[in-house]
Design a protein around this motif. Structure first.
Motif, PDB file in Angstrom:
ATOM      1  N   UNK A  32     -13.104  19.909 -13.943  1.00 33.39           N
ATOM      2  CA  UNK A  32     -12.355  20.911 -13.172  1.00 33.39           C
ATOM      3  C   UNK A  32     -12.150  22.190 -13.979  1.00 33.39           C
ATOM      4  N   UNK A  33     -11.799  22.052 -15.240  1.00 31.86           N
ATOM      5  CA  UNK A  33     -11.589  23.241 -16.072  1.00 31.86           C
ATOM      6  C   UNK A  33     -12.905  23.991 -16.283  1.00 31.86           C
ATOM      7  N   UNK A  34     -13.994  23.244 -16.454  1.00 38.77           N
ATOM      8  CA  UNK A  34     -15.305  23.884 -16.617  1.00 38.77           C
ATOM      9  C   UNK A  34     -15.652  24.686 -15.367  1.00 38.77           C
ATOM     10  N   UNK A  35     -15.493  24.071 -14.201  1.00 43.38           N
ATOM     11  CA  UNK A  35     -15.819  24.748 -12.950  1.00 43.38           C
ATOM     12  C   UNK A  35     -14.923  25.970 -12.728  1.00 43.38           C
ATOM     13  N   UNK A  36     -13.627  25.844 -13.035  1.00 35.26           N
ATOM     14  CA  UNK A  36     -12.709  26.963 -12.863  1.00 35.26           C
ATOM     15  C   UNK A  36     -13.083  28.103 -13.810  1.00 35.26           C
ATOM     16  N   UNK A  37     -13.481  27.748 -15.037  1.00 36.06           N
ATOM     17  CA  UNK A  37     -13.843  28.762 -16.030  1.00 36.06           C
ATOM     18  C   UNK A  37     -15.152  29.461 -15.687  1.00 36.06           C
ATOM     19  N   UNK A  41     -12.043  29.814  -8.393  1.00 33.67           N
ATOM     20  CA  UNK A  41     -11.420  28.870  -7.466  1.00 33.67           C
ATOM     21  C   UNK A  41     -12.458  28.108  -6.647  1.00 33.67           C
ATOM     22  N   UNK A  42     -12.100  26.855  -6.350  1.00 35.29           N
ATOM     23  CA  UNK A  42     -12.968  26.000  -5.537  1.00 35.29           C
ATOM     24  C   UNK A  42     -13.196  26.648  -4.174  1.00 35.29           C
ATOM     25  N   UNK A  43     -14.410  26.489  -3.662  1.00 34.76           N
ATOM     26  CA  UNK A  43     -14.685  26.965  -2.305  1.00 34.76           C
ATOM     27  C   UNK A  43     -15.430  25.867  -1.560  1.00 34.76           C
ATOM     28  N   UNK A  44     -15.573  26.046  -0.288  1.00 29.35           N
ATOM     29  CA  UNK A  44     -16.237  25.035   0.523  1.00 29.35           C
ATOM     30  C   UNK A  44     -15.256  23.969   0.972  1.00 29.35           C
ATOM     31  N   UNK A  59     -10.960  17.619  -5.590  1.00 36.93           N
ATOM     32  CA  UNK A  59      -9.501  17.602  -5.731  1.00 36.93           C
ATOM     33  C   UNK A  59      -9.076  18.063  -7.125  1.00 36.93           C
ATOM     34  N   UNK A  60      -9.777  17.588  -8.158  1.00 34.34           N
ATOM     35  CA  UNK A  60      -9.438  17.981  -9.527  1.00 34.34           C
ATOM     36  C   UNK A  60      -9.640  19.478  -9.714  1.00 34.34           C
ATOM     37  N   UNK A  61     -10.739  20.006  -9.201  1.00 31.96           N
ATOM     38  CA  UNK A  61     -11.016  21.442  -9.315  1.00 31.96           C
ATOM     39  C   UNK A  61      -9.968  22.235  -8.537  1.00 31.96           C
ATOM     40  N   UNK A  62      -9.608  21.755  -7.346  1.00 33.43           N
ATOM     41  CA  UNK A  62      -8.631  22.444  -6.510  1.00 33.43           C
ATOM     42  C   UNK A  62      -7.268  22.533  -7.197  1.00 33.43           C
ATOM     43  N   UNK A  63      -6.939  21.550  -8.052  1.00 32.30           N
ATOM     44  CA  UNK A  63      -5.672  21.584  -8.782  1.00 32.30           C
ATOM     45  C   UNK A  63      -5.613  22.767  -9.757  1.00 32.30           C
TER      46      UNK A  63
END
Length: 85
Positions: A32-37, A41-44, A59-63
C-alpha cells in the motif's frame, strides 16, 4: 527531494532481500505504501468478493488515501528499515 527518492529506491531493493518474509498484514502495508508513493490515491472500483487478494490489496492502499507521495515514501523507508533486523 532527490535524497528521498534515492532512499526510497534503496528501500524497494532492500525489501526484496529481507532476512525473513514479513507477515501478510505487513506485506499489505508495504504494498500500500509503495502504491501510494508511486501512484497516489487508489482509483478504480474495489475488486469483487471473489478476488480476496485484490480486495485486500485495494483496501490496504485505500487506507493510505490522502497521504502525499513524499510521506508515503518516508513511511515505506521506515517500515523496510524496521524489518531489516
Amino acid at each position: 527531494m532527490p535524497e528521498l527518492k534515492a532512499a526510497f529506491e534503496q528501500a524497494v531493493a532492500d525489501s526484496k532481500a529481507l532476512p525473513e518474509k514479513p507477515d501478510n498484514m505487513t506485506l499489505l502495508k508495504i504494498y500500500a505504501l509503495y502504491k501510494q508513493a508511486t501512484a497516489g490515491d487508489v482509483d478504480g472500483a474495489r475488486p469483487g468478493f471473489a478476488d480476496m487478494v485484490g480486495r485486500a490489496k485495494w483496501d490496504a492502499w485505500n487506507e493510505q488515501k490522502g497521504k502525499d507521495k513524499d510521506g508515503a515514501m518516508q513511511d515505506y523507508i521506515d517500515l523496510v528499515e524496521s524489518l531489516k533486523g
